[in-house]
Design a protein around this motif. Structure first.
Motif, short mmCIF file in Angstrom:
data_model
loop_
_atom_site.label_atom_id
_atom_site.label_comp_id
_atom_site.label_asym_id
_atom_site.label_seq_id
_atom_site.Cartn_x
_atom_site.Cartn_y
_atom_site.Cartn_z
N PHE A 45 -34.43 42.01 103.77
CA PHE A 45 -35.30 42.86 104.57
C PHE A 45 -36.46 43.40 103.72
O PHE A 45 -37.62 43.41 104.16
N THR A 46 -36.18 43.78 102.48
CA THR A 46 -37.21 44.35 101.60
C THR A 46 -38.30 43.35 101.29
O THR A 46 -39.50 43.64 101.42
N PHE A 47 -37.91 42.13 100.85
CA PHE A 47 -38.97 41.19 100.48
C PHE A 47 -39.75 40.70 101.70
O PHE A 47 -40.93 40.39 101.61
N ALA A 48 -39.11 40.65 102.87
CA ALA A 48 -39.82 40.21 104.07
C ALA A 48 -40.89 41.21 104.49
O ALA A 48 -42.03 40.84 104.79
N ILE A 49 -40.53 42.49 104.51
CA ILE A 49 -41.47 43.52 104.96
C ILE A 49 -42.70 43.56 104.05
O ILE A 49 -43.85 43.59 104.52
N PHE A 50 -42.49 43.54 102.74
CA PHE A 50 -43.63 43.68 101.83
C PHE A 50 -44.45 42.39 101.71
O PHE A 50 -45.64 42.44 101.39
N THR A 51 -43.83 41.25 102.00
CA THR A 51 -44.62 40.03 102.07
C THR A 51 -45.55 40.07 103.28
O THR A 51 -46.73 39.72 103.19
N GLY A 52 -45.04 40.54 104.41
CA GLY A 52 -45.89 40.68 105.59
C GLY A 52 -47.03 41.66 105.36
O GLY A 52 -48.17 41.42 105.77
N GLY A 81 -37.18 43.02 96.10
CA GLY A 81 -36.25 42.45 97.08
C GLY A 81 -35.86 41.04 96.75
O GLY A 81 -34.68 40.67 96.79
N ILE A 82 -36.84 40.22 96.39
CA ILE A 82 -36.57 38.81 96.09
C ILE A 82 -35.62 38.67 94.91
O ILE A 82 -34.71 37.84 94.91
N GLY A 83 -35.82 39.51 93.90
CA GLY A 83 -35.01 39.39 92.70
C GLY A 83 -33.53 39.61 92.94
O GLY A 83 -32.69 39.04 92.25
N GLY A 84 -33.19 40.45 93.92
CA GLY A 84 -31.79 40.72 94.17
C GLY A 84 -31.09 39.66 95.00
O GLY A 84 -29.86 39.54 94.97
N GLU A 85 -31.86 38.87 95.74
CA GLU A 85 -31.25 37.93 96.69
C GLU A 85 -30.44 36.86 95.97
O GLU A 85 -29.34 36.51 96.41
N TRP A 86 -30.96 36.30 94.88
CA TRP A 86 -30.25 35.23 94.18
C TRP A 86 -28.90 35.72 93.66
O TRP A 86 -27.87 35.08 93.84
N LEU A 108 -35.85 31.26 102.36
CA LEU A 108 -37.01 32.07 102.69
C LEU A 108 -37.49 32.88 101.49
O LEU A 108 -38.68 33.19 101.37
N ASP A 109 -36.57 33.17 100.58
CA ASP A 109 -36.93 33.79 99.30
C ASP A 109 -37.83 32.86 98.49
O ASP A 109 -38.88 33.26 97.98
N GLY A 110 -37.43 31.58 98.40
CA GLY A 110 -38.24 30.60 97.69
C GLY A 110 -39.58 30.39 98.37
O GLY A 110 -40.61 30.26 97.70
N MET A 111 -39.57 30.37 99.69
CA MET A 111 -40.82 30.23 100.43
C MET A 111 -41.76 31.39 100.11
O MET A 111 -42.94 31.20 99.82
N ASP A 112 -41.22 32.59 100.13
CA ASP A 112 -42.01 33.78 99.85
C ASP A 112 -42.59 33.74 98.44
O ASP A 112 -43.77 34.04 98.22
N SER A 113 -41.76 33.36 97.47
CA SER A 113 -42.20 33.32 96.08
C SER A 113 -43.36 32.34 95.89
O SER A 113 -44.32 32.64 95.18
N PHE A 114 -43.27 31.20 96.53
CA PHE A 114 -44.27 30.16 96.29
C PHE A 114 -45.50 30.30 97.17
O PHE A 114 -46.53 29.70 96.88
N ILE A 115 -45.39 31.09 98.23
CA ILE A 115 -46.58 31.36 99.05
C ILE A 115 -47.69 31.91 98.15
O ILE A 115 -48.86 31.52 98.25
N TYR A 116 -47.31 32.82 97.25
CA TYR A 116 -48.31 33.43 96.38
C TYR A 116 -49.02 32.39 95.52
O TYR A 116 -50.24 32.42 95.36
#
Length: 437
Positions: A107-114, A135-140, A36-44
């Motif tokens: 939780f952080t990257f999901a909230i701010f993506t929404g 948020g995304i940066g810390g997940e990996w 979901l991190d990758g999905m979020d990154s590439f949505i942009y």
């Protein structure tokens, strides 16, 4: 003739240590978060053009291709700066444990993506993407650290490859969503889908057990419990490997992200030149992204066996050479052909395969640092690369604006991998070594 003992040893080697329920649940939690991190990154990357086409006029700027390219580079650079600041998660994870902090990153990257779906202008979108990047940066770093520590020694190498496929499965998922939801409901709906990882973060927090290695380190080393882990990765023991790993990750991030982020825009331009309308060109970009993702997943799975056979350094060198060649050919050659859409997409699959080099860092970085500083080192090394990636993206945006073309500026980033090849010999070779405690 083999003896009974020989046969027993051979059978033992052929049988992998079984995973317990906690290890399986933990892996899928980390993998889902990374997906979901990758999905979020590439949505942009996929919604860049339509989002800026709407938001630039509301911000006082004309939505010209040049302005869209420049604004896109600036916003992505801000996203990378957020990624860079994500090094804060590493010391937190070394102090308080892997799973709680992993859940917080998701939780952080999901909230701010929404929240990005509610943006009224480019400034709001930039702020939301910056915060999502933290948020995304810390997940990996935390997912990679968790899998390395939780899985048994004879499985953790392939575990790194399996984990890294999640990020590119996220690319594929983003492409599929763009092909369906994005095409039907627009770019705001794509960002709203990014809220889904909140569910994953709750699952990680409630169901995934902390790693035994971290718990043992907490009880076995009370005298270093409160020592700064960020300071420790620059002591005499770790200084060189910290700097070298940060440089190699910088090379990987500059090269792959330059190609991957601009890939949809390049495909749209080539598809339009081939006679497709706006709708079909957007769908072609989604198909190309899916093929890029499949290529990268294959590259991630092929990497751990290669690293075990020829070593970490030689494997990274092979992947870096492949990245340099595929980026230069795709953006410097195929992009400018009269009918370049098909060869460009074919080269994207090759680029994707060698983009699997990130799986090596999930395998290699945990092997270079002991448990009490492992998450900090992982987070710091990845963050440095993102800061420099942000600077390079500002430069790419300026080049695109001045040169009035997308291909050459991206092709030039292949030079970064040549620099990486010169740095690889300075890194420690950890083939055959167990994860340090």
């Amino acid at each position: 003739m083999p003896t009974t003992l020989d046969r027993q040893i051979s059978a033992t080697r052929a049988t992998k240590t079984p995973l317990n329920r906690s290890q399986i649940t933990g892996f899928w939690g980390a993998w889902a978060g990374w997906t979901l991190d990758g999905m979020d990154s590439f949505i942009y990357a996929l919604v860049l053009a339509p989002a800026l086409t709407e938001l630039l006029p509301r911000s006082g700027y004309e939505a010209t291709p040049a302005n869209i390219g420049l604004a896109g580079s600036i916003l992505f650079a801000l996203f990378l700066v957020g990624w860079g600041l994500s090094f804060i998660w590493g010391p937190l994870a070394d102090r308080f444990g892997r799973t709680k902090v992993l859940a917080a990153t998701i939780f952080t990257f999901a909230i701010f993506t929404g929240l990005a779906a509610t943006a009224h202008n480019v400034w709001e979108l930039g702020i939301y993407r910056f915060c999502a990047g933290v948020g995304i940066g810390g997940e990996w770093a935390l997912a990679g650290t968790y899998v390395a520590e939780a899985w048994p020694e004879d499985r953790r190498k392939m575990g790194a490859g399996y984990l890294q496929t999640g990020y590119y499965a996220g690319f594929f998922l983003a492409a599929a969503l763009n092909y369906t939801i994005g095409a039907a409901f627009g770019w705001r709906a794509m960002f709203l889908v990014g809220l889904f990882p909140v569910v994953v973060s709750i699952m990680v927090l409630l169901r995934v057990k902390e790693t035994d290695k971290w718990e043992r380190a907490e009880t076995a080393q009370p005298h270093v419990k409160h020592e700064s882990s960020l300071k420790a990765i620059f002591n005499a023991q770790y200084r060189k490997r910290t700097i070298v790993a940060a440089v190699l990750l910088t090379v990987a991030i500059i090269g792959l992200w330059a190609g991957a982020v601009y890939e949809p825009s390049a495909v749209v331009q080539l598809a339009t030149k081939a006679g497709m309308d706006k709708h079909d060109a957007a769908r072609m970009a989604s198909i190309a992204t899916g093929l890029l993702s499949i290529g990268t997943i294959v590259g991630c799975l092929a990497l751990p066996p290669m690293a075990e056979k020829i070593g970490r350094r030689k494997t990274l060198a092979v992947y870096f050479v492949g990245m340099a060649a595929s980026i230069a050919l795709a953006f410097g050659w195929a992009f400018y052909l009269p009918n370049g859409l098909v060869p460009f997409i074919a080269l994207l699959v090759v680029l994707g395969f060698f983009g699997g080099n990130f799986a090596l860092f999930s395998l290699w970085l945990p092997e270079q640092f002991e448990t009490r500083v492992r998450a900090t080192a992982f987070a710091f090394c990845t963050s440095v690369g993102r800061f420099f990636g942000a600077i390079v993206n500002f430069g790419i945006g300026a080049m695109v604006l001045n040169m009035k073309t997308l291909g050459v500026p991206i092709a030039i980033t292949a030079v970064a991998f040549l620099i990486g090849l010169a740095v690889i010999p300075l890194a420690p070779e950890t083939k055959g070594q167990e994860l340090p405690n």
